[in-house]
Scaffold this motif. Structure first.
Motif, mmCIF file in Angstrom:
data_model
loop_
_atom_site.group_PDB
_atom_site.id
_atom_site.type_symbol
_atom_site.label_atom_id
_atom_site.label_comp_id
_atom_site.label_asym_id
_atom_site.label_seq_id
_atom_site.Cartn_x
_atom_site.Cartn_y
_atom_site.Cartn_z
ATOM 1 N N GLN A 267 -48.126 15.626 -29.587
ATOM 2 C CA GLN A 267 -46.835 16.071 -28.849
ATOM 3 C C GLN A 267 -45.621 16.017 -29.976
ATOM 4 N N LEU A 268 -44.996 16.844 -29.934
ATOM 5 C CA LEU A 268 -44.004 17.041 -30.720
ATOM 6 C C LEU A 268 -42.486 17.215 -30.142
ATOM 7 N N THR A 269 -41.627 16.118 -30.762
ATOM 8 C CA THR A 269 -40.539 16.232 -30.197
ATOM 9 C C THR A 269 -39.322 16.561 -31.231
ATOM 10 N N SER A 270 -38.466 17.332 -31.084
ATOM 11 C CA SER A 270 -37.211 17.679 -32.057
ATOM 12 C C SER A 270 -36.092 17.502 -31.398
ATOM 13 N N ASP A 271 -34.933 18.050 -32.138
ATOM 14 C CA ASP A 271 -33.589 17.901 -31.502
ATOM 15 C C ASP A 271 -33.252 19.301 -30.928
ATOM 16 N N GLY A 272 -32.190 19.539 -30.580
ATOM 17 C CA GLY A 272 -32.054 20.804 -29.913
ATOM 18 C C GLY A 272 -31.774 22.259 -30.693
ATOM 19 N N VAL B 20 -45.339 13.162 -32.893
ATOM 20 C CA VAL B 20 -44.610 13.398 -34.085
ATOM 21 C C VAL B 20 -43.233 13.743 -33.896
ATOM 22 N N GLN B 21 -42.095 13.103 -34.393
ATOM 23 C CA GLN B 21 -40.755 13.560 -34.439
ATOM 24 C C GLN B 21 -40.380 14.190 -35.509
ATOM 25 N N CYS B 22 -39.347 15.170 -35.372
ATOM 26 C CA CYS B 22 -38.833 16.188 -36.493
ATOM 27 C C CYS B 22 -37.024 16.047 -36.252
ATOM 28 N N ASP B 23 -36.728 16.212 -37.653
ATOM 29 C CA ASP B 23 -35.511 16.298 -37.678
ATOM 30 C C ASP B 23 -34.878 16.749 -38.905
ATOM 31 N N GLU B 24 -33.532 17.074 -39.167
ATOM 32 C CA GLU B 24 -33.023 17.472 -40.423
ATOM 33 C C GLU B 24 -31.762 16.548 -40.713
ATOM 34 N N ILE B 25 -31.831 16.216 -41.932
ATOM 35 C CA ILE B 25 -30.631 15.326 -42.643
ATOM 36 C C ILE B 25 -29.735 16.017 -43.697
ATOM 37 N N TRP B 26 -28.397 16.117 -43.758
ATOM 38 C CA TRP B 26 -27.564 16.643 -44.361
ATOM 39 C C TRP B 26 -27.431 15.837 -45.586
ATOM 40 N N SER B 27 -27.210 16.903 -46.647
ATOM 41 C CA SER B 27 -26.691 16.372 -48.039
ATOM 42 C C SER B 27 -26.070 17.674 -48.825
ATOM 43 N N ASP C 82 -44.664 10.398 -37.967
ATOM 44 C CA ASP C 82 -45.553 9.892 -36.920
ATOM 45 C C ASP C 82 -45.030 8.792 -36.220
ATOM 46 N N ALA C 83 -44.968 8.859 -34.733
ATOM 47 C CA ALA C 83 -44.250 7.775 -33.968
ATOM 48 C C ALA C 83 -44.904 6.393 -33.878
ATOM 49 N N ASP C 84 -46.299 6.330 -34.290
ATOM 50 C CA ASP C 84 -46.764 5.252 -34.147
ATOM 51 C C ASP C 84 -47.274 4.388 -35.663
ATOM 52 N N THR C 85 -47.439 5.271 -36.522
ATOM 53 C CA THR C 85 -47.922 4.735 -37.758
ATOM 54 C C THR C 85 -46.459 4.889 -38.699
ATOM 55 N N LYS C 86 -45.486 5.539 -38.313
ATOM 56 C CA LYS C 86 -44.240 5.751 -39.029
ATOM 57 C C LYS C 86 -44.573 6.527 -40.211
ATOM 58 N N TYR D 19 -42.079 9.811 -23.912
ATOM 59 C CA TYR D 19 -42.319 9.703 -25.431
ATOM 60 C C TYR D 19 -41.433 10.804 -25.999
ATOM 61 N N VAL D 20 -40.650 11.619 -25.214
ATOM 62 C CA VAL D 20 -39.710 12.633 -25.893
ATOM 63 C C VAL D 20 -38.633 11.748 -26.139
ATOM 64 N N SER D 21 -38.724 11.561 -27.651
ATOM 65 C CA SER D 21 -37.670 10.870 -28.499
ATOM 66 C C SER D 21 -37.392 11.258 -29.979
ATOM 67 N N THR D 22 -36.536 11.326 -30.458
ATOM 68 C CA THR D 22 -36.416 11.304 -31.891
ATOM 69 C C THR D 22 -35.869 10.048 -32.408
ATOM 70 N N SER D 23 -35.832 8.752 -31.930
ATOM 71 C CA SER D 23 -35.395 7.735 -32.441
ATOM 72 C C SER D 23 -35.912 7.213 -33.752
ATOM 73 N N TYR D 24 -37.321 7.351 -33.882
ATOM 74 C CA TYR D 24 -37.875 6.954 -35.114
ATOM 75 C C TYR D 24 -37.580 7.799 -36.344
ATOM 76 N N VAL D 25 -37.449 9.023 -36.239
ATOM 77 C CA VAL D 25 -37.132 10.189 -37.300
ATOM 78 C C VAL D 25 -35.616 9.839 -37.600
ATOM 79 N N GLU D 26 -34.671 9.677 -36.654
ATOM 80 C CA GLU D 26 -33.323 9.263 -36.863
ATOM 81 C C GLU D 26 -33.109 8.239 -37.518
ATOM 82 N N ARG D 27 -34.098 7.076 -37.233
ATOM 83 C CA ARG D 27 -33.818 5.940 -37.942
ATOM 84 C C ARG D 27 -34.482 5.884 -39.409
#
Length: 291
Positions: free
Chosen positions: A134-139, A63-70, A99-103, A195-203
């Protein structure tokens, strides 16, 4: 009371999730802006409720996590002194987990970018998973204690910390700072560093900005009320998870994740609205048998 047809309401919702503004939708569909607003609210409520009930026991590995601004009501710098610090005035962040596999968009939360919301968001994510992930987030530092508290050590967690160069002041509004490097940091457990990546959640952030007019930068398409922002996000993820065919998967994320075995349409979303209204009418006694 006059009610728009299922097809007309489905068309309006489709235009909303394809990035049209509410006023442009009202012009194209030849309905009042109040009609579009009410439909968004009704759809947002049922979409949030349905996904809250059905996005459970998700069998995810990564799983990948992120935050998006508005922002709501006005930019943070233009918020009046009496409204400073009130949620819904100024910066608003939407937390997302993919989810990095099923999106599949497993969890999201509209609110502030602070520890309180980080804890609520990570707690909701943890409650929807069936296995260790396995969880990946930004810093962002608020993730560290939130993940430790909500997962209780039952997670393989890593941060992807990105380092950027100096901003180009002449193009600051239009071009982000140049990317310099990234660093993978193990925070808990034993994550696979490949597999440490945030590419999918950033996309997915781009998908959100393209699919919701109120997320488009440098326009007047922002949200005036935070409640409507939350409704738009719920509708967006309903369309993303259940209705839209993912180009890579060739199916919807919800089908890929086993949440549903059928591909939804916007007519099905409208049917959820009608079912909720009918249930309300029954509870009010509208359909009681006359004696």
């Amino acid at each position: 009371m006059n009610k728009l047809s299922i097809e007309k309401r489905a068309m309006i919702l489709t235009m909303l999730v394809e990035g049209s503004s509410m006023r442009s939708v009202s012009r194209i569909a030849d309905v009042s802006i109040n009609t579009v607003t009410k439909l968004l609210v009704d759809a947002g409520i049922v979409c949030a409720e349905y996904q809250n009930e059905h996005l459970l026991n998700i069998k995810s590995k990564r799983v990948q996590c992120d935050e998006i601004w508005s922002f709501c009501y006005s930019k943070e710098k233009n918020v009046s002194p009496e409204d400073k610090g009130i949620l819904g005035h100024g910066d608003v962040y939407t937390w997302t987990a993919i989810d990095a596999d099923t999106k599949l968009a497993i969890s999201w939360l509209v609110g502030r970018r602070d520890y309180e919301y980080a804890e609520e968001f990570i707690g909701d994510l943890a409650s929807r998973l069936s296995d260790r992930i396995q969880l990946t987030s930004d810093g962002y530092g608020c993730y560290i204690n939130a993940v430790e508290k909500m997962f209780g050590g039952m997670v393989d967690y890593a941060m992807l910390v990105k380092i950027y160069g100096e901003e180009n002041k002449s193009q600051k509004r239009y071009s982000p700072a140049s990317f310099v490097s990234s660093e993978r940091r193990v925070m808990a457990g034993n994550p696979d560093m490949d597999y440490v990546s945030t590419s999918y959640v950033e996309r997915n952030n781009l998908t959100m900005r393209m699919g919701m007019r109120r997320f488009t930068r440098l326009t007047n398409g922002f949200s005036k009320k935070i409640e409507n922002l939350a409704h738009a996000v719920a509708l967006h993820f309903m369309h993303y998870n259940f209705v839209r065919i993912h180009k890579t998967l060739k199916t919807s994320p919800a089908m890929a994740a086993g949440v549903t075995n059928t591909l939804w349409s916007m007519n099905d979303v409208v049917a959820l609205i009608d079912a909720k209204e009918e249930l309300k009418d029954r509870s009010r006694g509208k359909y009681k048998t006359r004696i």
